[in-house]
Design an enzyme around this catalytic site. Structure first.
Site, mmCIF file in Angstrom:
data_model
loop_
_atom_site.group_PDB
_atom_site.id
_atom_site.type_symbol
_atom_site.label_atom_id
_atom_site.label_comp_id
_atom_site.label_asym_id
_atom_site.label_seq_id
_atom_site.Cartn_x
_atom_site.Cartn_y
_atom_site.Cartn_z
ATOM 1 N N CYS A 1 13.392 10.694 7.400
ATOM 2 C CA CYS A 1 13.271 10.255 8.797
ATOM 3 C C CYS A 1 14.596 10.380 9.534
ATOM 4 O O CYS A 1 14.619 10.583 10.732
ATOM 5 C CB CYS A 1 12.783 8.817 8.836
ATOM 6 S SG CYS A 1 13.804 7.742 7.821
ATOM 7 N N GLU B 1 9.322 16.377 15.147
ATOM 8 C CA GLU B 1 9.792 16.069 13.800
ATOM 9 C C GLU B 1 9.050 16.966 12.814
ATOM 10 O O GLU B 1 7.832 16.864 12.674
ATOM 11 C CB GLU B 1 9.526 14.598 13.474
ATOM 12 C CG GLU B 1 10.084 14.213 12.123
ATOM 13 C CD GLU B 1 9.694 12.801 11.694
ATOM 14 O OE1 GLU B 1 8.518 12.428 11.854
ATOM 15 O OE2 GLU B 1 10.574 12.089 11.179
ATOM 16 N N GLU C 1 8.994 1.155 11.301
ATOM 17 C CA GLU C 1 10.092 2.110 11.101
ATOM 18 C C GLU C 1 9.460 3.487 11.129
ATOM 19 O O GLU C 1 8.687 3.831 10.215
ATOM 20 C CB GLU C 1 10.778 1.879 9.747
ATOM 21 C CG GLU C 1 11.518 0.577 9.632
ATOM 22 C CD GLU C 1 12.778 0.515 10.481
ATOM 23 O OE1 GLU C 1 13.127 1.528 11.115
ATOM 24 O OE2 GLU C 1 13.394 -0.561 10.515
ATOM 25 N N LYS D 1 0.890 -1.177 0.000
ATOM 26 C CA LYS D 1 0.000 0.000 0.000
ATOM 27 C C LYS D 1 0.918 1.214 0.000
ATOM 28 O O LYS D 1 1.442 1.615 1.036
ATOM 29 C CB LYS D 1 -0.891 -0.014 1.245
ATOM 30 C CG LYS D 1 -2.195 0.757 1.137
ATOM 31 C CD LYS D 1 -2.063 2.232 0.829
ATOM 32 C CE LYS D 1 -1.954 3.108 2.056
ATOM 33 N NZ LYS D 1 -1.781 4.543 1.693
#
Ligand code: TAP
Length: 500
Positions: A303, A403, A268, A192
């Site tokens: 990331c 973040e 992750e 996906k």
């Protein structure tokens, strides 16, 4: 590999570009059962590229059934490892052969600089598939040291049906990181992709099929997270969700698992990664260039972006001066299809607004932007933000903790080594870190003390397919990407105890 990256080659390829925009289920392109589609945009212009099949529960169920059927028939899992290896190597070769086309798709849909897509993302994807393929007939199972009247074997068996749910920042690379270990260990996979970046993934699946991956083994269900993503997470016949994305959505997959079949979940997730620069560094130019690359590579939509620069107070100003010069002269921002551009567009307007929100709140809190701090190139219709550096950021400031996933660097000065380590570890994340020092003892002490899955010393974001990638703390758990360690969460350990 025949493609070269020239403006002319890019223009010629774009003229002939055809979008694969349907789901890929059981070896066929199919529309969503509902007939619904959603638009995918070019973030550098705001224009619609194409409409993509909007898969939902019914489509996901068809894909899971196809994957389960393929798994049970053993068309992939029961191939000799050397045969799986040969098909996967062909798959990697086809990705290489279509390098420019895939790089263009990736750049058009994600706003990423074409040079990065062509030189890093697509070769990395092919390399990951090829490297995993090579492991197929080289890894041995074990015989346990039991009693003489027993033979006990410990073997790795494929899990079965794997759902891979992916983010938009490295669409092709993330496909490679999940498919490589999932396929080589014999699983069937349903991918996906992120709704904003489906096109490369669908094309890669087509190339996999062309390479000889049997029908049902590799499926793609484009669609929204709240529909296709949730349906995959909740499906009772999926054995593992391999997820890369935000920490918030990672939590949702744990909930889906708990509410259904206790499928495995490998996460992750995000990062707020420190770059620590000690006062003994001698080559500030090199440090500056790497600090910038760590913070701004892929527009900071990374990331493992080093979004916190933790630098000794005595060298802070000299380092920042050098960084500002390099930013001005070496970081061209603009059309992602220009091979010289290093900073492209952010992924979409909502995301750009979110990044600008962080910047505005930092300014309102009295923080100083040394450079950037605004949207640029508005006339293009695209979503560009100038690379932004905030100086003297307190450790409790929002931009030092959250973040941002954009080109925003928070500079935090320190005075002692203990203080630097404390600041570096003062985050709920633990994905990656960089450490700059010319002193070997400092390097050993500090790299051990920093709590992160990868610590790059005198470099940034290092590591290749041979080393595991993943995070401590809320940056994820349940298995690492890359290297042979990635095989672990795609397999079950089977003990066979034979009394002789
Ligand atoms: P997310 O918003 O978490 O989306 C990731 C995937 O989950 C997308 O396919 C998304 O679909 C889907 N999703 C969203 N909501 C869902 C739900 N309720 N149920 C099921 N699926 C759902 O992340 P993103 O914005 O694409 O990517 C940015 C994040 O990924 C950052 O936090 C970044 O740090 C992280 N990231 C981590 C790594 C590693 S290796 N640690 C690498 C890259 C990115 P939609 O596209 O429809 O939303």
């Amino acid at each position: 590999m025949t493609d070269t990256l020239t403006r002319d080659a890019i223009a010629q390829k774009i003229k002939r570009l055809e979008y694969r925009n349907m789901a890929f289920i059981d070896g066929h392109f199919v529309p969503a059962r509902s007939g619904k589609t959603f638009p995918t945009l070019n973030p550098a212009t705001g224009e619609v590229l194409t409409e993509v099949a909007a898969c939902d529960t019914e489509d996901v169920d068809l894909a899971v059934k196809a994957a389960r059927r393929a798994f049970d028939l053993g068309v992939w899992s029961r191939l000799a490892p050397a045969e799986r290896k040969a098909i996967m190597k062909r798959f990697a070769d086809l990705i290489d052969e279509h390098r420019l086309e895939l790089a263009i798709l990736e750049s058009l849909e994600a706003g990423k600089p074409i040079g990065e897509c062509f030189n890093v993302d697509i070769p990395d994807t092919a390399n990951t598939i090829r490297w995993n393929a090579e492991t197929a007939d080289k890894l041995y199972d074990a015989v346990a040291p039991t009693a003489p009247d027993v033979v006990a074997t410990v073997r790795r068996e494929p899990l079965g049906v794997v759902g891979a749910v992916l983010p938009w920042n490295f669409p092709a690379m993330m496909v490679g990181w999940k498919l490589g270990p999932a396929l080589v260990t014999g699983n069937c996979v349903i991918v996906k992709p992120a709704q904003l970046t489906s096109l490369t993934t669908i094309r890669i699946a087509e190339l996999g099929h062309q390479a000889g991956i049997p029908a049902g083994v590799l499926n793609v269900v484009p669609g929204l997270g709240s529909t296709a993503g949730q349906a995959l997470g909740m499906h009772p016949d999926v054995d593992l969700i391999a997820f890369t994305g935000s920490t918030a959505v990672g939590r949702r997959f744990l909930e889906y698992s708990a509410a259904t079949n206790l499928k495995r979940v490998a996460l992750e997730l995000g990062g707020k990664n420190p770059q620590v620069v000690m006062p003994d560094v001698s080559d500030l130019k090199t440090v500056a260039s790497n600090v910038l690359a760590s913070a701004f590579w892929n527009m900071g939509e990374n990331c493992s972006a080093g979004s916190r620069l933790i630098v000794h107070r005595s060298i802070k100003d000299a380092l920042l001066d050098e960084m500002l010069v390099q930013l001005e002269t070496e970081w061209k921002t603009g059309d992602p299809l220009d091979p010289e551009v290093r900073l492209g567009a952010l992924i979409q307007k909502d995301h750009m607004d979110k990044v600008l929100g962080f910047i505005d709140r930092a300014k309102a809190a009295g923080l100083t932007a040394l450079t950037g701090g605004e949207q640029i190139l508005e006339e293009t219709g695209g979503y560009f933000v100038a690379p932004t550096i905030f100086d003297d950021v307190p450790t409790d400031a929002e931009i030092a903790r959250e973040e941002i996933f954009g080109p925003v660097l928070a500079v935090i000065p320190f005075d002692t080594e203990d203080e630097a380590i404390a600041i570096a570890n003062d985050t709920c994340y633990g994905l990656a870190a960089s450490l700059w020092s010319d002193d070997l003892s400092t390097v050993h002490r500090m790299s051990a003390a920093i709590r992160a899955g990868t610590v790059s010393v005198n470099c940034f974001s290092e590591g290749d397919i041979t080393t595991p990638f993943g995070g401590y703390k809320q940056s994820g758990f349940g298995g690492r990407d890359k290297s042979v360690y990635a095989h672990e969460h795609y397999t079950e350990l089977k003990t066979t105890w034979i009394k002789v």
